[in-house]
Design an enzyme around this catalytic site. Structure first.
Site, PDB file in Angstrom:
ATOM      1  N   LYS A  95       3.315  -5.666  -2.725  1.00 38.58           N
ATOM      2  CA  LYS A  95       3.505  -6.167  -1.351  1.00 38.58           C
ATOM      3  C   LYS A  95       3.041  -7.609  -1.141  1.00 38.58           C
ATOM      4  CE  LYS A  95       4.037  -2.046   1.382  1.00 38.58           C
ATOM      5  NZ  LYS A  95       3.867  -0.940   0.410  1.00 38.58           N
ATOM      6  N   GLU A 117       3.082  -5.053  11.204  1.00 40.71           N
ATOM      7  CA  GLU A 117       3.028  -3.607  11.423  1.00 40.71           C
ATOM      8  C   GLU A 117       2.541  -2.985  10.124  1.00 40.71           C
ATOM      9  OE1 GLU A 117       5.698  -5.129  10.258  1.00 40.71           O
ATOM     10  OE2 GLU A 117       6.059  -3.847   8.514  1.00 40.71           O
ATOM     11  N   SER A 384       5.163   0.061  -9.043  1.00 35.77           N
ATOM     12  CA  SER A 384       4.974  -0.727  -7.816  1.00 35.77           C
ATOM     13  C   SER A 384       3.529  -0.827  -7.356  1.00 35.77           C
ATOM     14  CB  SER A 384       5.838  -0.159  -6.687  1.00 35.77           C
ATOM     15  OG  SER A 384       5.521   1.201  -6.445  1.00 35.77           O
TER      16      SER A 384
HETATM   17  C1  LIG Z   1       4.785   0.124   0.324  1.00 34.40           C
HETATM   18  C2  LIG Z   1       4.938   0.616  -1.057  1.00 34.40           C
HETATM   19  C3  LIG Z   1       6.195   1.071  -1.548  1.00 34.40           C
HETATM   20  C4  LIG Z   1       7.422   1.190  -0.683  1.00 34.40           C
HETATM   21  O1  LIG Z   1       7.908   0.004  -0.134  1.00 34.40           O
HETATM   22  P1  LIG Z   1       9.234  -0.702  -0.666  1.00 34.40           P
HETATM   23  O2  LIG Z   1       9.519  -1.726   0.358  1.00 34.40           O
HETATM   24  O3  LIG Z   1      10.294   0.352  -0.760  1.00 34.40           O
HETATM   25  O4  LIG Z   1       8.923  -1.267  -1.985  1.00 34.40           O
HETATM   26  C5  LIG Z   1       6.292   1.455  -2.869  1.00 34.40           C
HETATM   27  N1  LIG Z   1       5.206   1.425  -3.693  1.00 34.40           N
HETATM   28  C6  LIG Z   1       3.996   1.020  -3.252  1.00 34.40           C
HETATM   29  C7  LIG Z   1       2.854   1.032  -4.207  1.00 34.40           C
HETATM   30  C8  LIG Z   1       3.819   0.598  -1.933  1.00 34.40           C
HETATM   31  O5  LIG Z   1       2.610   0.208  -1.517  1.00 34.40           O
END
Ligand SMILES: *Cc1c(COP(=O)(O)O)cnc(C)c1O
Length: 398
Positions: A95, A117, A384
């Protein structure tokens, strides 16, 4: 090799095919126009890009590693899996690539007040982090219900100097927090910059947030070429909440049809129960300033989403994913809460990496995806985020 596909979305109105656009109160139209112009100028300027990449390197910790996952590959079959390690970014997920980009733009536009948000608090923390780094006032809207469930992230944001405002309307979750942030922006358009946390919202947010996350896919290309001699994998896999980590990985490969793209949504308790599988089960509708797929009841009212992973628990999805689904360029599937917990265990005990519950959806989907890739093929999974934030949920369910 097949010919490359022409893909140039969005158009000048921010449309991805029929999706996207800007459905906002009239007072925000000039603000969005100013944002469009400022972003286009910044993204074409070497000074801005140098500043952005310097921060990614010295503050976020980029480039993130591309890790060969041999033991995971062995469990899954005749494939070579790599993990793109966004879990190694400062604050523990992808993020911050986006919040760094947007706060630089806010400063360039002379804005002094940052709003955001947040649902689980991950985007709120990433925003509070960069606001602290640049000494800007920061207000984060968060559902009162979510504040209770995510008390640790509330404490983090406050420690970072942000004000967390409890939203008590509606379901007191992310959807309501987003409404409240939009309301704030309408009341304070001159000094305020709204940092949106995914590839959602009105034009130009989906294209802007995509641009700030494309570094994920660009690094993957050169790292994969160095590791295997081939820049293109056979497949890319990422989880999809709003869709930002997925589009960041996919976009630099989108013109290469030999690269199969797989997006994984949250099937929650199952597609016939409570879930967050917007692309699999939603219908087109407008939410938070854009037309996209949306979970809604027969009256068109937005349905509450459910997922064990807070980051996937959103009834909408970025408009570009809606278009890529209709084009059949990306194959979207959904993984249940129970399967995701299996994904956490699988990656933890094969590779020594505890993934976020969101990421675990992509890991769990691999067992279905390996059969669709040639023997010995290469798959890159976007890792992610890291799982530390989810340990309580994981413990409660094991
Ligand atoms: C917020 C988040 C997501 C989902 O958000 P996307 O906009 O779909 O990437 C996925 N993985 C993690 C670790 C997150 O914090």
């Amino acid at each position: 090799m097949s010919a490359s596909v022409e893909y140039s979305a969005p158009d000048s109105a921010g449309r991805f095919g029929p999706y996207g656009g800007a459905f906002v109160p009239e007072i925000l139209i000039p603000e969005l126009q100013a944002l469009r112009t400022a972003f286009a100028e910044a993204w074409a300027s070497n000074t801005f890009k140098d500043r952005y990449h310097a921060l990614l390197q010295t503050y976020v910790g980029r480039p993130t590693a591309l890790t060969r996952a041999d033991r995971l590959s062995e469990v899954l079959g005749d494939v070579q899996i790599f993990l793109k390690r966004e879990d190694l970014c400062h604050t523990g997920a992808h993020k911050i690539n986006n919040t760094i980009g947007q706060i630089l733009l806010a400063r360039q536009m002379g804005k002094t007040r940052i709003i955001a948000e947040t649902g689980a608090g991950q985007h709120g923390v990433a925003t509070a982090t960069v606001a602290a780094r640049f000494g800007l006032e920061c207000i984060v809207y968060m559902g009162a219900e979510d504040m209770q469930r995510q008390a640790l992230n509330v404490a983090r944001m406050e420690l970072l100097g942000a004000e967390v405002r409890a939203v008590t309307s509606g379901s007191q979750t992310l959807k309501d927090a987003t409404n409240e942030a939009i309301r704030d922006w309408v009341s304070n358009p001159n000094d305020t910059f709204y940092i949106i946390g995914s590839v959602v919202g009105p034009h130009p947010y989906p294209v802007m947030v995509r641009s700030f996350h494309c570094v994920i896919g660009e690094e993957t290309k050169s790292q994969l070429e160095a590791a295997t001699g081939r820049a293109n994998p056979d497949a890319l896999v990422a989880c999809v909440g709003g869709g930002s980590n997925a589009i960041g990985l996919f976009y630099p490969f989108i013109q290469d049809p030999e690269v199969q793209l797989f997006g994984v949504e949250a099937a929650g308790e199952g597609l016939n129960g409570r879930h967050a599988a917007t692309l699999s089960r939603g219908k087109p509708g407008v939410l938070h300033g854009a037309l996209s797929y949306l979970l809604q009841d027969t009256q068109g009212q937005v349905k509450l989403a459910h997922s064990i992973s807070a980051g996937l628990d959103y009834p909408g999805v970025g408009p570009e994913h809606a278009w890529l689904k209709d084009l059949e360029r990306v194959c979207y599937s959904a993984i249940t809460d129970t399967e995701a917990l299996y994904g956490v265990r699988l990656l933890s005990c094969t590779e020594g990496i505890i993934p976020a519950l969101e990421t675990a959806h992509a890991i769990a989907a691999l067992k279905h995806i390996v059969d669709r890739v040639r023997p010995g093929g290469t798959i890159v999974v976007n890792c992610s985020g890291r799982g530390d934030k989810d340990m309580q949920t994981i413990m409660a369910r094991s």
